[in-house]
Design a protein around this motif. Structure first.
Motif, PDB file in Angstrom:
ATOM      1  N   VAL A   1       0.851  -1.192   0.000  1.00 43.35           N
ATOM      2  CA  VAL A   1       0.000   0.000   0.000  1.00 43.35           C
ATOM      3  C   VAL A   1       0.886   1.241   0.000  1.00 43.35           C
ATOM      4  N   VAL A   2       0.671   2.106  -0.980  1.00 44.58           N
ATOM      5  CA  VAL A   2       1.469   3.324  -1.107  1.00 44.58           C
ATOM      6  C   VAL A   2       0.541   4.529  -1.090  1.00 44.58           C
ATOM      7  N   ALA A   3       0.944   5.560  -0.381  1.00 41.72           N
ATOM      8  CA  ALA A   3       0.146   6.786  -0.302  1.00 41.72           C
ATOM      9  C   ALA A   3       0.357   7.613  -1.562  1.00 41.72           C
ATOM     10  N   THR A   4      -0.571   7.498  -2.488  1.00 45.98           N
ATOM     11  CA  THR A   4      -0.528   8.224  -3.757  1.00 45.98           C
ATOM     12  C   THR A   4      -1.843   8.969  -3.931  1.00 45.98           C
ATOM     13  N   PRO A   5      -1.955   9.822  -4.951  1.00 44.64           N
ATOM     14  CA  PRO A   5      -3.242  10.480  -5.178  1.00 44.64           C
ATOM     15  C   PRO A   5      -4.401   9.496  -5.328  1.00 44.64           C
ATOM     16  N   GLY A   6      -4.115   8.301  -5.842  1.00 43.32           N
ATOM     17  CA  GLY A   6      -5.170   7.301  -6.007  1.00 43.32           C
ATOM     18  C   GLY A   6      -5.638   6.667  -4.714  1.00 43.32           C
ATOM     19  N   THR A   7      -4.720   6.475  -3.780  1.00 44.18           N
ATOM     20  CA  THR A   7      -5.077   5.827  -2.509  1.00 44.18           C
ATOM     21  C   THR A   7      -5.375   6.819  -1.397  1.00 44.18           C
ATOM     22  N   ARG A   8      -4.996   8.071  -1.585  1.00 45.81           N
ATOM     23  CA  ARG A   8      -5.146   9.055  -0.521  1.00 45.81           C
ATOM     24  C   ARG A   8      -6.581   9.193  -0.014  1.00 45.81           C
ATOM     25  N   PRO A   9      -7.621   9.201  -0.879  1.00 52.43           N
ATOM     26  CA  PRO A   9      -8.988   9.304  -0.356  1.00 52.43           C
ATOM     27  C   PRO A   9      -9.348   8.166   0.592  1.00 52.43           C
ATOM     28  N   PHE A  10      -8.829   6.970   0.332  1.00 52.82           N
ATOM     29  CA  PHE A  10      -9.105   5.818   1.197  1.00 52.82           C
ATOM     30  C   PHE A  10      -8.302   5.907   2.492  1.00 52.82           C
ATOM     31  N   LEU A  11      -7.077   6.399   2.398  1.00 52.62           N
ATOM     32  CA  LEU A  11      -6.243   6.516   3.586  1.00 52.62           C
ATOM     33  C   LEU A  11      -6.704   7.648   4.500  1.00 52.62           C
ATOM     34  N   ASP A  12      -7.352   8.646   3.930  1.00 50.89           N
ATOM     35  CA  ASP A  12      -7.820   9.777   4.724  1.00 50.89           C
ATOM     36  C   ASP A  12      -9.144   9.496   5.429  1.00 50.89           C
ATOM     37  N   ASN A  13      -9.827   8.426   5.010  1.00 48.54           N
ATOM     38  CA  ASN A  13     -11.090   8.035   5.632  1.00 48.54           C
ATOM     39  C   ASN A  13     -10.800   6.946   6.667  1.00 48.54           C
ATOM     40  N   PRO A  14     -11.122   7.184   7.943  1.00 51.94           N
ATOM     41  CA  PRO A  14     -10.757   6.213   8.993  1.00 51.94           C
ATOM     42  C   PRO A  14     -11.244   4.793   8.729  1.00 51.94           C
ATOM     43  N   ALA A  15     -12.459   4.647   8.208  1.00 49.43           N
ATOM     44  CA  ALA A  15     -13.009   3.306   7.984  1.00 49.43           C
ATOM     45  C   ALA A  15     -12.256   2.568   6.882  1.00 49.43           C
ATOM     46  N   THR A  16     -12.078   3.232   5.749  1.00 54.43           N
ATOM     47  CA  THR A  16     -11.390   2.577   4.633  1.00 54.43           C
ATOM     48  C   THR A  16      -9.893   2.447   4.911  1.00 54.43           C
ATOM     49  N   ARG A  17      -9.349   3.375   5.694  1.00 50.72           N
ATOM     50  CA  ARG A  17      -7.937   3.279   6.059  1.00 50.72           C
ATOM     51  C   ARG A  17      -7.683   2.015   6.869  1.00 50.72           C
ATOM     52  N   ALA A  18      -8.558   1.740   7.821  1.00 52.67           N
ATOM     53  CA  ALA A  18      -8.399   0.549   8.653  1.00 52.67           C
ATOM     54  C   ALA A  18      -8.447  -0.714   7.809  1.00 52.67           C
ATOM     55  N   ALA A  19      -9.376  -0.759   6.867  1.00 51.99           N
ATOM     56  CA  ALA A  19      -9.495  -1.937   6.005  1.00 51.99           C
ATOM     57  C   ALA A  19      -8.272  -2.082   5.105  1.00 51.99           C
ATOM     58  N   LEU A  20      -7.779  -0.938   4.582  1.00 53.23           N
ATOM     59  CA  LEU A  20      -6.652  -0.965   3.655  1.00 53.23           C
ATOM     60  C   LEU A  20      -5.365  -1.401   4.347  1.00 53.23           C
ATOM     61  N   LEU A  21      -5.222  -1.019   5.611  1.00 50.78           N
ATOM     62  CA  LEU A  21      -3.980  -1.308   6.329  1.00 50.78           C
ATOM     63  C   LEU A  21      -4.071  -2.526   7.244  1.00 50.78           C
ATOM     64  N   ALA A  22      -5.210  -3.215   7.221  1.00 46.01           N
ATOM     65  CA  ALA A  22      -5.410  -4.352   8.126  1.00 46.01           C
ATOM     66  C   ALA A  22      -4.365  -5.439   7.922  1.00 46.01           C
ATOM     67  N   GLY A  23      -3.900  -5.617   6.710  1.00 47.84           N
ATOM     68  CA  GLY A  23      -2.914  -6.661   6.435  1.00 47.84           C
ATOM     69  C   GLY A  23      -1.493  -6.155   6.343  1.00 47.84           C
ATOM     70  N   VAL A  24      -1.231  -4.962   6.890  1.00 45.81           N
ATOM     71  CA  VAL A  24       0.111  -4.374   6.823  1.00 45.81           C
ATOM     72  C   VAL A  24       0.704  -4.339   8.234  1.00 45.81           C
ATOM     73  N   PRO A  25       1.635  -5.204   8.554  1.00 46.11           N
ATOM     74  CA  PRO A  25       2.175  -5.264   9.916  1.00 46.11           C
ATOM     75  C   PRO A  25       2.714  -3.936  10.449  1.00 46.11           C
ATOM     76  N   VAL A  26       3.303  -3.102   9.595  1.00 51.74           N
ATOM     77  CA  VAL A  26       3.853  -1.837  10.100  1.00 51.74           C
ATOM     78  C   VAL A  26       2.768  -0.779  10.291  1.00 51.74           C
ATOM     79  N   GLU A  27       1.535  -1.103   9.914  1.00 50.83           N
ATOM     80  CA  GLU A  27       0.346  -0.287  10.181  1.00 50.83           C
ATOM     81  C   GLU A  27       0.382   1.103   9.545  1.00 50.83           C
ATOM     82  N   ARG A  28       1.016   1.211   8.414  1.00 55.03           N
ATOM     83  CA  ARG A  28       0.984   2.468   7.676  1.00 55.03           C
ATOM     84  C   ARG A  28       1.255   2.185   6.211  1.00 55.03           C
TER      85      ARG A  28
END
Length: 258
Positions: free
Chosen positions: A195-222
């Motif tokens: 998961v990379v913070a780009t213009p395409g993913t930023r709307p999902f990362l900025d939303n707490p609900a979708t951010r949690a889902a997007l990062l759920a499988g990322v051990p470093v949690e970001r």
């Protein structure tokens, strides 16, 4: 020695980088130029590409390339490569970053969406590489291809079949390029980001609900910053990685470790 490696690691090199209008591509254009490369970029979004060029020139960096370029069209890819050669006389690095996908479950997505994704994630890598190949072979060079952890089935996410297949194709193509390129002193490396913070993913990362889902499988949690992926690409493209070829480097914050 350390200082020499950190400054001007690509001094005098000519680097073609696709998708430089934003995200990882813009970060790559600016970083490679700071390291001494002459960068020739492109993007389907001509205005975004010109913004990258302007940012580079404001910082005294050499980044060129303009107009809308659709590398999923073979002749457009050929024209982009030849324009770069006409401007700089050679190619030392080809950085296939540009990518775009459509999503949907295999049983539901349309044939057109499947073909569109393969065109814009795999075909365009082949086209740019095909037309750059003879120029790279003249003096040796490096190909860096951007894949994805989706190629390794890391996400466990449904609806990414076309994307996963295309990116797995990028990894397999990279291995073949390494085999065929060895006698020409061409190295080929792929990079599989998570998961990379780009213009395409930023709307999902900025939303707490979708951010949690997007990062759920990322051990470093970001999410990774684009510059973190580019740092790996810089190493792969530099002479420091002179024995590295045919490899896929996973940069995913530990996703494949789960």
């Amino acid at each position: 020695m350390t200082r020499r490696w950190r400054m001007g690691r690509l001094e005098g090199k000519v680097a073609l980088i696709s998708g430089t209008g934003g995200g990882q591509g813009r970060a790559a254009a600016l970083r490679f130029a700071r390291e001494g490369a002459k960068v020739f970029g492109c993007d389907v979004d001509a205005a975004a590409q010109q913004e990258t060029v302007a940012l580079a020139r404001a910082g005294g960096l050499e980044v060129a390339g303009g107009g809308s370029v659709d590398l999923g069209d073979a002749q457009a890819a050929r024209a982009w490569v030849e324009e770069a050669v006409a401007a700089y006389g050679r190619i030392d690095i080809l950085y296939n970053n540009a990518s775009a996908a459509r999503f949907g479950a295999v049983g539901d997505m349309s044939v057109d969406d499947w073909r569109w994704t393969i065109r814009n994630e795999l075909d365009l890598v082949f086209y740019s590489t095909h037309y750059a190949w003879r120029h790279l072979a003249e003096r040796g060079g490096v190909i860096v291809n951007i894949s994805s952890v989706a190629a390794w089935g890391a996400s466990g996410t449904t609806g990414i079949g076309a994307h996963s297949a295309a990116k797995a194709g990028v990894v397999a193509l990279t291995r073949q390029l390494a085999v065929e390129g060895a006698r020409h002193r061409i190295r080929a490396v792929s990079i599989s980001p998570g998961v990379v913070a780009t213009p395409g993913t930023r709307p999902f990362l900025d939303n707490p609900a979708t951010r949690a889902a997007l990062l759920a499988g990322v051990p470093v949690e970001r999410a990774a910053e684009p510059e973190e992926i580019v740092a790996v690409a810089l190493f792969a493209a530099s002479d420091e990685a002179s024995y590295l070829t045919g490899a896929d480097i996973v940069v995913d914050g530990g996703m494949l470790s789960l």
